[in-house]
Design a protein around this motif. Structure first.
Motif, PDB file in Angstrom:
ATOM      1  N   VAL A   3       0.773  -1.131  -0.148  1.00 24.66           N
ATOM      2  CA  VAL A   3      -0.181  -0.083  -0.067  1.00 24.66           C
ATOM      3  C   VAL A   3       0.847   1.251  -0.115  1.00 24.66           C
ATOM      4  O   VAL A   3       0.313   2.253  -0.603  1.00 24.66           O
ATOM      5  N   GLY A   4       2.086   1.233   0.732  1.00 22.83           N
ATOM      6  CA  GLY A   4       2.759   2.514   0.770  1.00 22.83           C
ATOM      7  C   GLY A   4       2.354   3.548   1.602  1.00 22.83           C
ATOM      8  O   GLY A   4       1.061   3.329   2.356  1.00 22.83           O
ATOM      9  N   LEU A   5       3.230   4.251   2.209  1.00 20.95           N
ATOM     10  CA  LEU A   5       2.881   5.505   3.279  1.00 20.95           C
ATOM     11  C   LEU A   5       2.414   6.898   2.450  1.00 20.95           C
ATOM     12  O   LEU A   5       2.677   6.998   1.447  1.00 20.95           O
ATOM     13  N   ILE A   6       1.628   7.472   3.263  1.00 18.15           N
ATOM     14  CA  ILE A   6       1.200   9.026   2.878  1.00 18.15           C
ATOM     15  C   ILE A   6       1.659   9.666   3.936  1.00 18.15           C
ATOM     16  O   ILE A   6       1.243   9.580   5.083  1.00 18.15           O
ATOM     17  N   ILE A   7       2.310  10.951   3.741  1.00 20.76           N
ATOM     18  CA  ILE A   7       2.935  11.902   4.620  1.00 20.76           C
ATOM     19  C   ILE A   7       2.364  13.210   4.256  1.00 20.76           C
ATOM     20  O   ILE A   7       2.364  13.766   3.001  1.00 20.76           O
ATOM     21  N   ASP A   8       1.950  13.917   5.238  1.00 20.54           N
ATOM     22  CA  ASP A   8       1.453  15.459   5.174  1.00 20.54           C
ATOM     23  C   ASP A   8       2.496  16.061   5.809  1.00 20.54           C
ATOM     24  O   ASP A   8       2.357  16.180   7.174  1.00 20.54           O
ATOM     25  N   CYS A   9       3.370  16.826   5.372  1.00 19.69           N
ATOM     26  CA  CYS A   9       4.324  17.954   6.077  1.00 19.69           C
ATOM     27  C   CYS A   9       3.471  19.218   6.257  1.00 19.69           C
ATOM     28  O   CYS A   9       2.829  19.412   5.340  1.00 19.69           O
ATOM     29  N   PHE A  10       4.148  19.784   7.201  1.00 21.53           N
ATOM     30  CA  PHE A  10       3.169  21.166   7.357  1.00 21.53           C
ATOM     31  C   PHE A  10       1.639  20.922   7.312  1.00 21.53           C
ATOM     32  O   PHE A  10       1.084  21.718   6.865  1.00 21.53           O
ATOM     33  N   ALA A  11       1.352  19.785   8.175  1.00 20.32           N
ATOM     34  CA  ALA A  11      -0.065  19.598   8.175  1.00 20.32           C
ATOM     35  C   ALA A  11      -1.013  20.664   8.705  1.00 20.32           C
ATOM     36  O   ALA A  11      -2.337  20.473   8.290  1.00 20.32           O
ATOM     37  N   PRO A  36       1.779  23.040  18.507  1.00 23.42           N
ATOM     38  CA  PRO A  36       0.831  21.966  19.115  1.00 23.42           C
ATOM     39  C   PRO A  36      -0.596  22.309  18.841  1.00 23.42           C
ATOM     40  O   PRO A  36      -1.423  21.442  19.067  1.00 23.42           O
ATOM     41  N   GLU A  37      -1.145  23.677  18.718  1.00 25.54           N
ATOM     42  CA  GLU A  37      -2.361  23.903  18.571  1.00 25.54           C
ATOM     43  C   GLU A  37      -3.001  23.213  17.314  1.00 25.54           C
ATOM     44  O   GLU A  37      -4.146  22.663  17.064  1.00 25.54           O
ATOM     45  N   ALA A  38      -2.149  23.269  16.255  1.00 24.68           N
ATOM     46  CA  ALA A  38      -2.476  22.758  15.111  1.00 24.68           C
ATOM     47  C   ALA A  38      -2.849  21.228  14.990  1.00 24.68           C
ATOM     48  O   ALA A  38      -3.694  20.643  14.566  1.00 24.68           O
ATOM     49  N   ILE A  39      -1.839  20.632  15.904  1.00 29.56           N
ATOM     50  CA  ILE A  39      -1.778  19.253  15.987  1.00 29.56           C
ATOM     51  C   ILE A  39      -3.136  18.827  16.745  1.00 29.56           C
ATOM     52  O   ILE A  39      -3.661  17.796  16.304  1.00 29.56           O
ATOM     53  N   ARG A  40      -3.599  19.549  17.723  1.00 31.46           N
ATOM     54  CA  ARG A  40      -4.732  19.224  18.544  1.00 31.46           C
ATOM     55  C   ARG A  40      -5.928  19.111  17.598  1.00 31.46           C
ATOM     56  O   ARG A  40      -6.675  18.287  17.667  1.00 31.46           O
ATOM     57  N   PRO A  47      -7.356  10.440  14.109  1.00 34.11           N
ATOM     58  CA  PRO A  47      -6.661  10.017  15.321  1.00 34.11           C
ATOM     59  C   PRO A  47      -5.767   8.627  14.884  1.00 34.11           C
ATOM     60  O   PRO A  47      -5.002   8.185  15.663  1.00 34.11           O
ATOM     61  N   ASP A  48      -5.871   8.170  13.815  1.00 31.38           N
ATOM     62  CA  ASP A  48      -4.891   6.801  13.636  1.00 31.38           C
ATOM     63  C   ASP A  48      -3.553   7.397  12.765  1.00 31.38           C
ATOM     64  O   ASP A  48      -3.073   6.637  12.521  1.00 31.38           O
ATOM     65  N   THR A  49      -3.343   8.678  12.716  1.00 34.56           N
ATOM     66  CA  THR A  49      -2.256   9.086  12.030  1.00 34.56           C
ATOM     67  C   THR A  49      -1.280   9.267  13.225  1.00 34.56           C
ATOM     68  O   THR A  49      -1.156   9.594  14.433  1.00 34.56           O
ATOM     69  N   ILE A  50       0.271   9.055  12.907  1.00 31.13           N
ATOM     70  CA  ILE A  50       1.038   9.513  13.503  1.00 31.13           C
ATOM     71  C   ILE A  50       1.448  10.872  13.652  1.00 31.13           C
ATOM     72  O   ILE A  50       1.684  11.485  12.572  1.00 31.13           O
ATOM     73  N   HIS A  51       1.416  11.349  14.758  1.00 30.06           N
ATOM     74  CA  HIS A  51       1.528  13.030  14.605  1.00 30.06           C
ATOM     75  C   HIS A  51       2.962  13.527  15.256  1.00 30.06           C
ATOM     76  O   HIS A  51       3.527  13.077  16.312  1.00 30.06           O
ATOM     77  N   LEU A  52       3.723  14.233  14.429  1.00 26.19           N
ATOM     78  CA  LEU A  52       5.258  14.520  15.090  1.00 26.19           C
ATOM     79  C   LEU A  52       4.970  16.335  15.175  1.00 26.19           C
ATOM     80  O   LEU A  52       4.771  17.127  14.206  1.00 26.19           O
ATOM     81  N   THR A  53       5.008  16.853  16.477  1.00 26.33           N
ATOM     82  CA  THR A  53       4.869  18.142  16.885  1.00 26.33           C
ATOM     83  C   THR A  53       6.395  18.577  17.049  1.00 26.33           C
ATOM     84  O   THR A  53       7.022  18.756  18.022  1.00 26.33           O
TER      85      THR A  53
END
Length: 455
Positions: A3-11, A36-40, A47-53
């Motif tokens: 399937v491969g991965l999908i990444i959103d930089c500057f999310a 952190p406010e954007a990541i909230r 919710p299933d995404t890996i989040h990097l703050t």
């Protein structure tokens, strides 16, 4: 098949991520943002995404990927130091170099497809002088260097400036979109679906207004409106109602409405704003749009005004109709200013000319109307969300733990976001093979009925 991965930089708050989900039926695997406010906001919707703050330059995407294929990476670097909206202000070099983070990660994890979004002025990206101003004769140098560096990694490249309203979003936001591919497939641009002057036409932003809340009358406020705001309202009434052969008629047919904008300084004759039968103009990180609703009723008198050599009078209708106000006064006291109706005593008269009379008779489709009240309120985050092209169920008012998300932050996330419909269209056109199903709407709580339901 992998399937491969999908990444959103500057999310950010998730505009691109939800657009990708709308296109492919799957959430992005990794989202990066320093705020952190954007990541909230992102986390409650994904919710299933890996989040990097963290800082995009410091994010260890290579460690997260661990050798797996990255099929798609979306990147929308901060645009504020490229945008013409900065005017004559100096730029911040730290923000202008953010596209190089895209190159850094592209070199390390080699996504098959990279889609970028930014203001069209990024194509003029070049060096700054010692005071932070672009050097005119070196415009575009850094942009060309960046594109060349990306292509050196084996990517083919193409870019276009696209208007979101052309693809079904109720906003005329215009952005530069770039597509890089190294998988041997063609770069595809989505077909335009909506048109300004032909069918199917651009969507009207008036369709996304909560007409159950029209705000407050401009005449009965404890704190008078600022003079600049009053001028904007008066100029808007002139441009979008009096001089407009087809003003926007509210669904109840007892009012006409338009939007005023609070961008920049007020100039003579300024009528910054727009009609509601058009898509909204670009939404930014501050709430700059005010909804002006002018209540009207049929004009039953034969006269259309009055001379200045007689007392100012109030026109009323025959029995069974509301009492009407056919005129109001705009007062200019210093920088404040306020309004008053003409069915009450005149406020203090000074030695200078401080009063302006507005006496309005409207002709709408051959019928005569007069104004009986004018209401004003700012657009709500939920309205801005829909006008930006987010799904109705997208959560912007709370985080994943149920904590309230401040209105200021809601507006900032919306204004800073990629238009989701644009991400959807671009990903559908270029990565249809990644589709796994349909997007599942968020479950929201109907507090009035205390039950869960799908939006």
């Amino acid at each position: 098949m992998e399937v491969g991965l999908i990444i959103d930089c500057f999310a950010g708050g998730g505009g691109a991520s939800v657009g990708i989900e709308m296109a492919l039926g799957r959430q992005v695997d990794v989202a990066v943002n320093h705020d952190p406010e954007a990541i909230r906001m992102h986390k409650v919707n994904h919710p299933d995404t890996i989040h990097l703050t963290e800082d995009i330059f410091k994010a260890d995407l290579k460690g997260i990927v661990k050798g797996r294929k990255v099929k798609l990476m979306w990147a929308s670097p901060d645009c504020t130091s490229h945008s013409k909206a900065k005017g004559s202000q100096p730029r911040k070099s730290g923000l202008r170099i953010l596209p190089w983070a895209v190159f850094k990660h592209a070199r390390e994890i080699l996504p098959e497809v990279i889609i970028m979004e930014n203001v069209e002025e990024i194509q003029q990206w070049g060096p700054l002088d010692e005071k932070g101003y672009p050097i005119p004769e070196r415009k575009g140098e850094d942009y060309k260097r960046f594109i060349t560096a990306m292509c050196s990694l084996g990517y083919r490249f193409d870019c276009r400036e696209l208007i979101a309203a052309d693809y079904g979003a109720p906003t005329t936001r215009k952005r530069w979109y770039a597509i890089f591919r190294r998988d041997g497939k063609d770069i595809v641009w989505p077909e335009q679906t909506h048109f300004k002057d032909s069918e199917p036409k651009w969507k009207q932003c008036g369709e996304f207004i909560d007409w159950s809340d029209l705000g407050k009358s401009i005449f009965s406020r404890k704190k008078p409106l600022a003079e600049a705001t009053q001028k904007r309202i008066a100029n808007g009434i002139r441009k979008y109602i009096l001089e407009n052969p087809e003003p926007y008629i509210v669904k109840n047919e007892e009012a006409v409405a338009f939007l005023i904008q609070y961008h920049g300084e007020m100039k003579a004759g300024d009528s910054r704003g727009q009609r509601l039968m058009e898509p909204i103009k670009t939404i930014d990180t501050s709430n700059r749009y005010g909804l002006v609703t002018a209540f009207i009723t049929k004009f039953y008198k034969s006269g259309t005004g009055q001379g200045c050599d007689e007392p100012l009078h109030t026109i009323t209708t025959s029995p069974g109709h509301f009492g009407l106000i056919s005129a109001f006064l705009i007062k200019y006291y210093g920088s404040g200013g306020s309004c008053q109706t003409v069915d009450c005593p005149l406020n203090t008269i000074t030695t200078k000319d401080r009063f302006g009379l507005v006496n309005v008779v409207l002709d709408i489709k051959g019928e005569k109307y007069i104004l009986k009240d004018i209401f004003l309120r700012m657009l709500k985050p939920e309205e801005l969300k829909l006008m930006q092209g987010f799904p109705k169920d997208y959560i912007i008012n709370r985080d994943i733990k149920g904590r309230a998300y401040p209105i200021k932050e809601q507006v900032a996330r919306i204004g800073n976001s990629v238009v989701p419909i644009m991400a959807q269209k671009l990903v559908e056109a270029n990565c249809p093979y990644l589709k796994t199903g349909e997007r599942m709407p968020n479950i929201i709580i109907d507090e009035s009925e205390q039950q869960l339901k799908f939006a």
